[in-house]
Design a protein around this motif. Sequence first.
Motif, PDB file in Angstrom:
ATOM      1  N   ILE A 147       0.813  -1.212   0.000  1.00  0.00           N
ATOM      2  CA  ILE A 147       0.000   0.000   0.000  1.00  0.00           C
ATOM      3  C   ILE A 147       0.853   1.271   0.000  1.00  0.00           C
ATOM      4  N   TYR A 148       1.987   1.241   0.695  1.00  0.00           N
ATOM      5  CA  TYR A 148       2.819   2.435   0.782  1.00  0.00           C
ATOM      6  C   TYR A 148       3.561   2.738  -0.514  1.00  0.00           C
ATOM      7  N   LEU A 149       3.499   1.840  -1.514  1.00  0.00           N
ATOM      8  CA  LEU A 149       4.142   2.094  -2.803  1.00  0.00           C
ATOM      9  C   LEU A 149       3.142   2.277  -3.946  1.00  0.00           C
ATOM     10  N   LYS A 150       1.847   2.124  -3.666  1.00  0.00           N
ATOM     11  CA  LYS A 150       0.836   2.123  -4.727  1.00  0.00           C
ATOM     12  C   LYS A 150       0.873   3.358  -5.619  1.00  0.00           C
ATOM     13  N   ASP A 151       0.985   4.545  -5.046  1.00  0.00           N
ATOM     14  CA  ASP A 151       0.959   5.763  -5.848  1.00  0.00           C
ATOM     15  C   ASP A 151       2.345   6.373  -6.028  1.00  0.00           C
ATOM     16  N   ALA A 152       3.377   5.596  -5.786  1.00  0.00           N
ATOM     17  CA  ALA A 152       4.738   6.111  -5.921  1.00  0.00           C
ATOM     18  C   ALA A 152       5.036   6.384  -7.396  1.00  0.00           C
ATOM     19  N   ARG A 153       5.848   7.391  -7.625  1.00  0.00           N
ATOM     20  CA  ARG A 153       6.246   7.741  -8.986  1.00  0.00           C
ATOM     21  C   ARG A 153       7.757   7.700  -9.086  1.00  0.00           C
ATOM     22  N   LYS A 154       8.226   7.248 -10.241  1.00  0.00           N
ATOM     23  CA  LYS A 154       9.661   7.261 -10.478  1.00  0.00           C
ATOM     24  C   LYS A 154      10.097   8.687 -10.769  1.00  0.00           C
ATOM     25  N   SER A 155      11.357   8.946 -10.530  1.00  0.00           N
ATOM     26  CA  SER A 155      11.907  10.245 -10.886  1.00  0.00           C
ATOM     27  C   SER A 155      11.963  10.336 -12.410  1.00  0.00           C
ATOM     28  N   GLY A 156      12.323  11.473 -12.924  1.00  0.00           N
ATOM     29  CA  GLY A 156      12.414  11.660 -14.368  1.00  0.00           C
ATOM     30  C   GLY A 156      13.625  10.989 -14.981  1.00  0.00           C
ATOM     31  N   HIS A 157      14.475  10.394 -14.172  1.00  0.00           N
ATOM     32  CA  HIS A 157      15.668   9.740 -14.684  1.00  0.00           C
ATOM     33  C   HIS A 157      15.285   8.441 -15.374  1.00  0.00           C
ATOM     34  N   ASN A 158      15.986   8.114 -16.422  1.00  0.00           N
ATOM     35  CA  ASN A 158      15.699   6.909 -17.182  1.00  0.00           C
ATOM     36  C   ASN A 158      16.490   5.740 -16.592  1.00  0.00           C
ATOM     37  N   VAL A 159      15.970   5.161 -15.525  1.00  0.00           N
ATOM     38  CA  VAL A 159      16.605   4.028 -14.868  1.00  0.00           C
ATOM     39  C   VAL A 159      15.630   2.864 -14.958  1.00  0.00           C
ATOM     40  N   SER A 160      16.091   1.752 -15.495  1.00  0.00           N
ATOM     41  CA  SER A 160      15.225   0.580 -15.592  1.00  0.00           C
ATOM     42  C   SER A 160      16.093  -0.666 -15.612  1.00  0.00           C
ATOM     43  N   GLY A 161      15.447  -1.809 -15.648  1.00  0.00           N
ATOM     44  CA  GLY A 161      16.174  -3.069 -15.675  1.00  0.00           C
ATOM     45  C   GLY A 161      16.341  -3.649 -14.287  1.00  0.00           C
ATOM     46  N   MET A 162      17.356  -4.484 -14.158  1.00  0.00           N
ATOM     47  CA  MET A 162      17.628  -5.156 -12.894  1.00  0.00           C
ATOM     48  C   MET A 162      18.941  -4.644 -12.316  1.00  0.00           C
ATOM     49  N   GLY A 163      18.956  -4.516 -10.992  1.00  0.00           N
ATOM     50  CA  GLY A 163      20.181  -4.153 -10.293  1.00  0.00           C
ATOM     51  C   GLY A 163      20.502  -5.240  -9.282  1.00  0.00           C
ATOM     52  N   ARG A 164      21.733  -5.274  -8.836  1.00  0.00           N
ATOM     53  CA  ARG A 164      22.139  -6.244  -7.816  1.00  0.00           C
ATOM     54  C   ARG A 164      22.527  -5.458  -6.575  1.00  0.00           C
ATOM     55  N   ILE A 165      21.912  -5.826  -5.450  1.00  0.00           N
ATOM     56  CA  ILE A 165      22.093  -5.083  -4.205  1.00  0.00           C
ATOM     57  C   ILE A 165      22.567  -6.035  -3.109  1.00  0.00           C
ATOM     58  N   HIS A 166      23.459  -5.564  -2.278  1.00  0.00           N
ATOM     59  CA  HIS A 166      23.973  -6.287  -1.105  1.00  0.00           C
ATOM     60  C   HIS A 166      22.773  -6.764  -0.280  1.00  0.00           C
ATOM     61  N   PHE A 167      22.686  -8.074  -0.032  1.00  0.00           N
ATOM     62  CA  PHE A 167      21.507  -8.648   0.620  1.00  0.00           C
ATOM     63  C   PHE A 167      21.271  -8.075   2.013  1.00  0.00           C
ATOM     64  N   GLY A 168      22.302  -7.915   2.817  1.00  0.00           N
ATOM     65  CA  GLY A 168      22.138  -7.403   4.181  1.00  0.00           C
ATOM     66  C   GLY A 168      21.596  -5.983   4.190  1.00  0.00           C
ATOM     67  N   PHE A 169      22.120  -5.130   3.306  1.00  0.00           N
ATOM     68  CA  PHE A 169      21.640  -3.744   3.239  1.00  0.00           C
ATOM     69  C   PHE A 169      20.177  -3.714   2.804  1.00  0.00           C
ATOM     70  N   TRP A 170      19.856  -4.510   1.771  1.00  0.00           N
ATOM     71  CA  TRP A 170      18.493  -4.544   1.238  1.00  0.00           C
ATOM     72  C   TRP A 170      17.508  -5.096   2.270  1.00  0.00           C
ATOM     73  N   SER A 171      17.883  -6.182   2.923  1.00  0.00           N
ATOM     74  CA  SER A 171      17.011  -6.815   3.906  1.00  0.00           C
ATOM     75  C   SER A 171      16.771  -5.899   5.108  1.00  0.00           C
ATOM     76  N   SER A 172      17.834  -5.270   5.608  1.00  0.00           N
ATOM     77  CA  SER A 172      17.681  -4.402   6.783  1.00  0.00           C
ATOM     78  C   SER A 172      16.857  -3.162   6.453  1.00  0.00           C
ATOM     79  N   TYR A 173      17.040  -2.608   5.262  1.00  0.00           N
ATOM     80  CA  TYR A 173      16.236  -1.455   4.850  1.00  0.00           C
ATOM     81  C   TYR A 173      14.760  -1.855   4.730  1.00  0.00           C
TER      82      TYR A 173
END
Length: 164
Positions: free
Chosen positions: A102-128
């Motif tokens: 629910i907290y992401l339903k109306d979220a909008r991306k910035s005007g930057h053209n960023v797409s695709g897949m990224g790889r993120i450190h699991f501990g940082f991602w999980s804790s966030y």
Amino acid sequence: VVACIREAGNVDLHGTRVVVFRHESSGDLILSFRGTKTRKQVWTDLMMRKINVCLDDFLAHPHTKDGQTTNAGHIEDMLTKGEITKVRLLDLLPKIGEELPIYLKDARKSGHNVSGMGRIHFGFWSSYNRVRRQIHNIVREELLARPGRLLLTGHSLGGCQATL
């Protein structure tokens, strides 16, 4: 101080802490993420495996050994209510294919053209992600009530969480 955020529920997996401040004269909303201080946070720093994250909607695209995936929202609710005490951290991450929280339903991306897949450190991602829902709700509520700049800061582990 607007809020002090810690991981929801009875289980504090990473020791994630965030303080939300409002600078009265400028109206800036400031989020400060605490850096590595506890043993749990050191273990979080050491969870160096990378996880795939879709940059379009910022949801995880995990590959599990057993091929099973679970609904992160349901698992999080069960953990918060104390209905379960053990959980795989991977199960707590919102995943591609699930309905957006629910907290992401109306979220909008910035005007930057960023797409695709990224790889993120699991501990940082999980804790966030353990505090993400609370952060989004508080920030949305505060900025709707009193618009201003959003400033993020943190040191060490907290700097990584602030970047996410």
